[in-house]
Design a protein around this motif. Structure first.
Motif, PDB file in Angstrom:
ATOM      1  N   PHE A   1       4.566   7.092   2.635  1.00 30.52           N
ATOM      2  CA  PHE A   1       4.607   5.574   3.350  1.00 30.52           C
ATOM      3  C   PHE A   1       4.213   4.479   2.432  1.00 30.52           C
ATOM      4  O   PHE A   1       3.301   4.649   1.776  1.00 30.52           O
ATOM      5  CB  PHE A   1       3.815   5.628   4.656  1.00 30.52           C
TER       6      PHE A   1
ATOM      7  N   GLN B   1      -1.928  -4.019   8.653  1.00 34.60           N
ATOM      8  CA  GLN B   1      -0.620  -3.274   7.763  1.00 34.60           C
ATOM      9  C   GLN B   1       0.622  -3.016   8.696  1.00 34.60           C
ATOM     10  O   GLN B   1       0.336  -2.457   9.726  1.00 34.60           O
ATOM     11  CB  GLN B   1      -1.205  -2.184   6.974  1.00 34.60           C
ATOM     12  N   PHE B   2       1.711  -3.140   8.006  1.00 32.75           N
ATOM     13  CA  PHE B   2       2.884  -2.737   8.678  1.00 32.75           C
ATOM     14  C   PHE B   2       3.664  -1.760   7.740  1.00 32.75           C
ATOM     15  O   PHE B   2       3.978  -1.930   6.606  1.00 32.75           O
ATOM     16  CB  PHE B   2       4.001  -3.894   8.991  1.00 32.75           C
ATOM     17  N   PHE B   3       4.080  -0.740   8.443  1.00 34.31           N
ATOM     18  CA  PHE B   3       4.599   0.539   7.632  1.00 34.31           C
ATOM     19  C   PHE B   3       6.182   0.826   7.563  1.00 34.31           C
ATOM     20  O   PHE B   3       6.851   0.372   8.592  1.00 34.31           O
ATOM     21  CB  PHE B   3       4.100   1.865   8.178  1.00 34.31           C
ATOM     22  N   GLY B   4       6.545   1.088   6.331  1.00 29.52           N
ATOM     23  CA  GLY B   4       7.941   1.575   6.407  1.00 29.52           C
ATOM     24  C   GLY B   4       8.370   2.970   6.974  1.00 29.52           C
ATOM     25  O   GLY B   4       7.404   3.499   7.377  1.00 29.52           O
ATOM     26  N   PRO B   5       9.779   3.272   6.990  1.00 27.00           N
ATOM     27  CA  PRO B   5      10.193   4.562   7.576  1.00 27.00           C
ATOM     28  C   PRO B   5       9.689   5.808   6.963  1.00 27.00           C
ATOM     29  O   PRO B   5       9.767   6.784   7.325  1.00 27.00           O
ATOM     30  CB  PRO B   5      11.561   4.263   7.823  1.00 27.00           C
TER      31      PRO B   5
ATOM     32  N   TYR C   1       0.836  -1.297   0.030  1.00 30.63           N
ATOM     33  CA  TYR C   1      -0.016  -0.142  -0.168  1.00 30.63           C
ATOM     34  C   TYR C   1       0.859   1.297  -0.154  1.00 30.63           C
ATOM     35  O   TYR C   1       1.817   1.125   0.619  1.00 30.63           O
ATOM     36  CB  TYR C   1      -1.011   0.109   1.150  1.00 30.63           C
TER      37      TYR C   1
END
Lengths: 110, 113
Positions: B90, B102-106, B33
């Motif tokens: 993101f 969901q797991f987010f990047g930096p 996403y």
């Protein structure tokens, strides 16, 4: 009217206090509910994930979902200065991407 | 560390230019996403890919496009950049497409001058 409403704060509490963060929503199809913590300019970090109604506890964090009232809460016990961040609620029906609240900025004063 | 990586961390460019942002999902995640976060807009969903195919579109401008490659990494292309495109971008990933977790990047901070 936004699908998800969240008080932007800031919310300022003394260290050790119990913090209550809330979101209301209008879409009755939402069944997956999440809380994310975001430190300044960093990626949101998933804190709590709940399916449907009920409570979920993880350490100092408790998430509550009341689908009948379309209201979700996150409680933080024994708050620490390191908890100072923006807290975002997010929810999904499972058919679309997440819908986020605008975030509540929390400040825990030492 | 969520396991989602994004490059570059920062990008400074001029109006009218084109940039590409890259995202690698967590190992095993099939969905990617893209979100935009500006100061006054909060987190806005742009687009979702699942196993190489576009699955959902949000508030994505026609000047923006994305794709997901066979190795599941994804790229977001932003063209004809305007000052208002300055934001944090993101990427997030998830195992499935329907359970919402969901797991987010930096993030990539884009500054358009």
């Amino acid at each position: 009217q936004k699908e998800v409403e969240q008080d932007p704060g800031p919310l300022s509490v003394p260290e050790g206090a119990i913090v209550s963060l809330n979101c209301t929503y209008s879409n009755s199809a939402f069944q997956y509910f999440m809380w994310y913590r975001q430190y300044s300019r960093k990626g949101p970090e998933l804190l709590m994930y709940t399916y449907s109604s009920g409570n979920k506890e993880d350490g100092r964090f408790t998430a509550q979902v009341d689908k009948s009232s379309k209201y979700i809460s996150l409680f933080i016990r024994d708050s620490q200065p390191s908890d100072s961040a923006t807290y975002l609620c997010a929810m999904s029906s499972g058919r679309r991407a997440l819908t986020f609240g605008s975030g509540t900025r929390l400040q825990v004063q030492p | 560390d969520s396991g989602v990586t994004q490059t570059p961390k920062h990008l400074i460019t001029a109006t009218g230019q084109r940039v590409t942002l890259r995202c690698s999902p967590r190992s095993g995640d099939l969905s990617v996403y893209w979100y935009q976060q500006s100061l006054d807009q909060g987190l806005q969903f742009l687009i979702q890919y699942y196993n190489g195919e576009e699955r959902a579109k949000g508030n994505i401008l026609e000047r923006f496009s994305a794709q997901q490659f066979p190795d599941l990494h994804s790229e977001l292309n932003l063209s004809s950049l305007e000052l208002g495109d300055s934001a944090l971008y993101f990427c997030a990933s998830s195992v499935a497409t329907s359970n919402g977790e969901q797991f987010f990047g930096p993030g990539t901070r884009l500054t358009v001058l």
